[in-house]
Write a protein that holds these residues in place. Structure first.
Motif, PDB file in Angstrom:
ATOM      1  N   ASN A 206       0.821  -1.216   0.000  1.00 16.84           N
ATOM      2  CA  ASN A 206       0.000   0.000   0.000  1.00 16.84           C
ATOM      3  C   ASN A 206       0.854   1.264   0.000  1.00 16.84           C
ATOM      4  O   ASN A 206       0.395   2.329  -0.424  1.00 16.84           O
ATOM      5  N   LYS A 207       2.085   1.145   0.457  1.00 14.75           N
ATOM      6  CA  LYS A 207       2.962   2.310   0.535  1.00 14.75           C
ATOM      7  C   LYS A 207       3.886   2.452  -0.668  1.00 14.75           C
ATOM      8  O   LYS A 207       4.269   3.568  -1.019  1.00 14.75           O
ATOM      9  N   ILE A 208       4.259   1.331  -1.300  1.00 13.03           N
ATOM     10  CA  ILE A 208       5.265   1.428  -2.361  1.00 13.03           C
ATOM     11  C   ILE A 208       4.705   1.226  -3.763  1.00 13.03           C
ATOM     12  O   ILE A 208       5.324   1.648  -4.742  1.00 13.03           O
ATOM     13  N   GLU A 209       3.538   0.601  -3.867  1.00 10.40           N
ATOM     14  CA  GLU A 209       3.003   0.273  -5.188  1.00 10.40           C
ATOM     15  C   GLU A 209       2.102   1.388  -5.720  1.00 10.40           C
ATOM     16  O   GLU A 209       1.378   2.033  -4.962  1.00 10.40           O
ATOM     17  N   ASP A 210       2.129   1.610  -7.044  1.00  9.56           N
ATOM     18  CA  ASP A 210       1.176   2.514  -7.675  1.00  9.56           C
ATOM     19  C   ASP A 210      -0.234   1.936  -7.604  1.00  9.56           C
ATOM     20  O   ASP A 210      -1.200   2.642  -7.337  1.00  9.56           O
ATOM     21  N   THR A 211      -0.316   0.631  -7.863  1.00 19.00           N
ATOM     22  CA  THR A 211      -1.591  -0.084  -7.780  1.00 19.00           C
ATOM     23  C   THR A 211      -1.367  -1.337  -6.934  1.00 19.00           C
ATOM     24  O   THR A 211      -0.896  -2.367  -7.443  1.00 19.00           O
ATOM     25  N   PRO A 212      -1.661  -1.264  -5.627  1.00 17.12           N
ATOM     26  CA  PRO A 212      -1.379  -2.398  -4.729  1.00 17.12           C
ATOM     27  C   PRO A 212      -1.977  -3.723  -5.175  1.00 17.12           C
ATOM     28  O   PRO A 212      -1.387  -4.783  -4.930  1.00 17.12           O
ATOM     29  N   ASN A 214      -2.227  -4.717  -8.151  1.00 21.32           N
ATOM     30  CA  ASN A 214      -1.481  -5.176  -9.320  1.00 21.32           C
ATOM     31  C   ASN A 214      -0.004  -4.795  -9.127  1.00 21.32           C
ATOM     32  O   ASN A 214       0.525  -3.939  -9.835  1.00 21.32           O
ATOM     33  N   PRO A 215       0.655  -5.432  -8.159  1.00 22.04           N
ATOM     34  CA  PRO A 215       1.989  -4.987  -7.740  1.00 22.04           C
ATOM     35  C   PRO A 215       3.080  -5.255  -8.772  1.00 22.04           C
ATOM     36  O   PRO A 215       3.044  -6.259  -9.484  1.00 22.04           O
ATOM     37  N   LYS A 216       4.038  -4.327  -8.823  1.00 20.09           N
ATOM     38  CA  LYS A 216       5.190  -4.521  -9.704  1.00 20.09           C
ATOM     39  C   LYS A 216       6.501  -4.616  -8.929  1.00 20.09           C
ATOM     40  O   LYS A 216       7.514  -4.997  -9.486  1.00 20.09           O
ATOM     41  N   TYR A 217       6.484  -4.226  -7.657  1.00 19.12           N
ATOM     42  CA  TYR A 217       7.708  -4.291  -6.855  1.00 19.12           C
ATOM     43  C   TYR A 217       7.812  -5.600  -6.065  1.00 19.12           C
ATOM     44  O   TYR A 217       8.855  -6.233  -6.033  1.00 19.12           O
ATOM     45  N   ILE A 218       6.734  -5.998  -5.431  1.00 16.99           N
ATOM     46  CA  ILE A 218       6.716  -7.278  -4.702  1.00 16.99           C
ATOM     47  C   ILE A 218       5.547  -8.091  -5.227  1.00 16.99           C
ATOM     48  O   ILE A 218       4.378  -7.760  -4.995  1.00 16.99           O
ATOM     49  N   SER A 219       5.860  -9.138  -5.933  1.00 22.17           N
ATOM     50  CA  SER A 219       4.807  -9.933  -6.571  1.00 22.17           C
ATOM     51  C   SER A 219       4.585 -11.246  -5.837  1.00 22.17           C
ATOM     52  O   SER A 219       5.462 -11.742  -5.126  1.00 22.17           O
ATOM     53  N   ILE A 224       3.737 -20.539  -3.591  1.00 21.41           N
ATOM     54  CA  ILE A 224       5.090 -20.552  -3.008  1.00 21.41           C
ATOM     55  C   ILE A 224       5.278 -19.406  -2.024  1.00 21.41           C
ATOM     56  O   ILE A 224       5.517 -19.613  -0.837  1.00 21.41           O
ATOM     57  N   GLY A 225       5.183 -18.152  -2.505  1.00 19.13           N
ATOM     58  CA  GLY A 225       5.431 -17.014  -1.637  1.00 19.13           C
ATOM     59  C   GLY A 225       5.503 -15.701  -2.376  1.00 19.13           C
ATOM     60  O   GLY A 225       4.612 -15.392  -3.178  1.00 19.13           O
ATOM     61  N   TYR A 226       6.622 -14.984  -2.212  1.00 19.61           N
ATOM     62  CA  TYR A 226       6.767 -13.652  -2.795  1.00 19.61           C
ATOM     63  C   TYR A 226       8.174 -13.455  -3.356  1.00 19.61           C
ATOM     64  O   TYR A 226       9.132 -14.096  -2.921  1.00 19.61           O
ATOM     65  N   LYS A 227       8.297 -12.514  -4.299  1.00 25.70           N
ATOM     66  CA  LYS A 227       9.587 -12.183  -4.865  1.00 25.70           C
ATOM     67  C   LYS A 227       9.617 -10.725  -5.265  1.00 25.70           C
ATOM     68  O   LYS A 227       8.580 -10.065  -5.377  1.00 25.70           O
ATOM     69  N   LEU A 228      10.823 -10.221  -5.507  1.00 28.61           N
ATOM     70  CA  LEU A 228      10.999  -8.858  -6.002  1.00 28.61           C
ATOM     71  C   LEU A 228      10.677  -8.812  -7.485  1.00 28.61           C
ATOM     72  O   LEU A 228      11.109  -9.674  -8.251  1.00 28.61           O
ATOM     73  N   GLY A 229       9.953  -7.782  -7.901  1.00 31.02           N
ATOM     74  CA  GLY A 229       9.672  -7.604  -9.323  1.00 31.02           C
ATOM     75  C   GLY A 229       8.405  -8.283  -9.768  1.00 31.02           C
ATOM     76  O   GLY A 229       7.780  -9.048  -9.044  1.00 31.02           O
ATOM     77  N   GLU A 230       8.038  -8.008 -10.998  1.00 34.65           N
ATOM     78  CA  GLU A 230       6.798  -8.561 -11.547  1.00 34.65           C
ATOM     79  C   GLU A 230       6.991 -10.023 -11.931  1.00 34.65           C
ATOM     80  O   GLU A 230       8.086 -10.443 -12.281  1.00 34.65           O
TER      81      GLU A 230
END
Length: 230
Positions: A206-212, A214-219, A224-230
Motif C-alpha cells: 500500500n505504501k510502495i506500489e502505484d496499484t497495490p 497489481n503490484p510490480k515491486y513485490i509480486s 510458493i510465496g513472494y519475490k521482487l519484481g513482476e
C-alpha cells in the motif's frame, strides 16, 4: 546508541510495574505511562527505541496512540492486549505494530520479544556502511539513514516494512516462502502464522506500489510465496 529507552503504556499498575521491574533487570531505561494521553505526551518529549502498548487505555485508546506514533516514527511497537481475536491482531498489525502479545502473557516471552525487536532496530545503525543504497527501478532504500524513497519522494515505513523491503532488495532473484520471510524478518521460529506475513506484505504494498492490487515491486508467486519484481 546508548542504553535503549522503552516506553511502557499500560493502565494496569501491577502489570506496568511488573514489566518495568523485569526490564530494569535487563539494564534498560524505562518510562511508564498509564493512559493514552500521557503516553503520547511522553513519547513526543523523549527519544525511545521501543514502545510496549496496551490497547484498552483511559482517555485515548491504544489504537489511536499507535496511529499518532506512526505519523512521525518507525520505532518498534509491541502491542500487549487482552483482545485475542484474529481480527484484533490483524487491525493492530495493519495499523503499524511490529508484534502482538495476548494477555495473560509470559514475562519471559515478552522479554525475549523485546530483545529481538531492539536487536533489529539497533543493528540498523551498524549495517551496510560500504554499500548503503539498495535499489530496484525507482525504489531506493538507504541502509545508513533507514530512509526509503520512490521517484525521490520519501516513504514512511515501519521497521518491519523496512526489513521486509530490504530482504527482497538484497535478494532480487530469490522467491521467499512465508516461513522464510517470517524467520528472516521476525527472527522467530515459524508457527504457521501466515496472517502476520500477509498483513505486513499488504501494508508495504500500500505504501510502495502505484496499484497495490497489481503490484510490480513485490509480486506473489502463487503456491510458493513472494519475490521482487513482476
Amino acid at each position: 546508541m546508548n542504553v535503549p529507552r522503552i516506553l511502557i503504556v499500560e493502565d494496569d499498575e501491577e502489570i506496568n510495574n511488573l514489566i518495568y521491574n523485569t526490564l530494569k533487570r535487563e539494564k534498560y531505561n524505562m518510562i511508564q505511562a498509564f493512559n493514552g494521553e500521557d503516553a503520547i505526551n511522553k513519547y513526543h518529549s523523549d527519544n525511545f527505541q521501543l514502545v510496549i502498548l496496551d490497547l484498552m487505555l483511559p482517555y485515548i485508546d491504544g489504537i489511536e496512540v499507535l496511529r499518532k506514533i506512526r505519523e512521525s516514527s518507525t520505532v518498534p511497537i509491541i502491542i500487549l492486549s487482552a483482545k485475542d481475536q484474529e481480527t484484533d491482531r490483524i487491525i493492530g498489525l495493519g495499523m503499524g505494530a511490529d508484534d502482538y502479545i495476548v494477555k495473560p502473557f509470559s514475562i519471559r516471552e515478552l522479554t525475549a520479544r523485546v530483545k529481538s525487536q531492539l536487536r533489529r532496530y539497533i543493528s540498523y545503525n551498524k549495517e551496510y556502511s560500504k554499500n548503503p543504497i539498495l535499489q530496484y527501478a525507482d525504489l531506493k532504500l538507504n541502509t545508513l539513514n533507514y530512509k526509503v524513497s520512490k521517484k525521490n519522494k520519501e516513504l514512511n515505513l515501519t521497521p518491519k516494512e523496512f526489513q521486509l523491503l530490504k530482504l527482497f532488495l538484497e535478494n532480487p532473484d530469490r522467491v521467499f516462502t512465508k516461513a522464510q520471510i517470517f524467520n528472516n524478518v521476525w527472527e522467530n521460529k515459524y508457527i504457521h502464522d501466515d496472517n502476520t506475513v500477509m498483513v505486513h506484505i499488504k501494508r508495504l504494498r500500500n505504501k510502495i506500489e502505484d496499484t497495490p492490487n497489481n503490484p510490480k515491486y513485490i509480486s506473489t508467486v502463487w503456491g510458493i510465496g513472494y519475490k521482487l519484481g513482476e
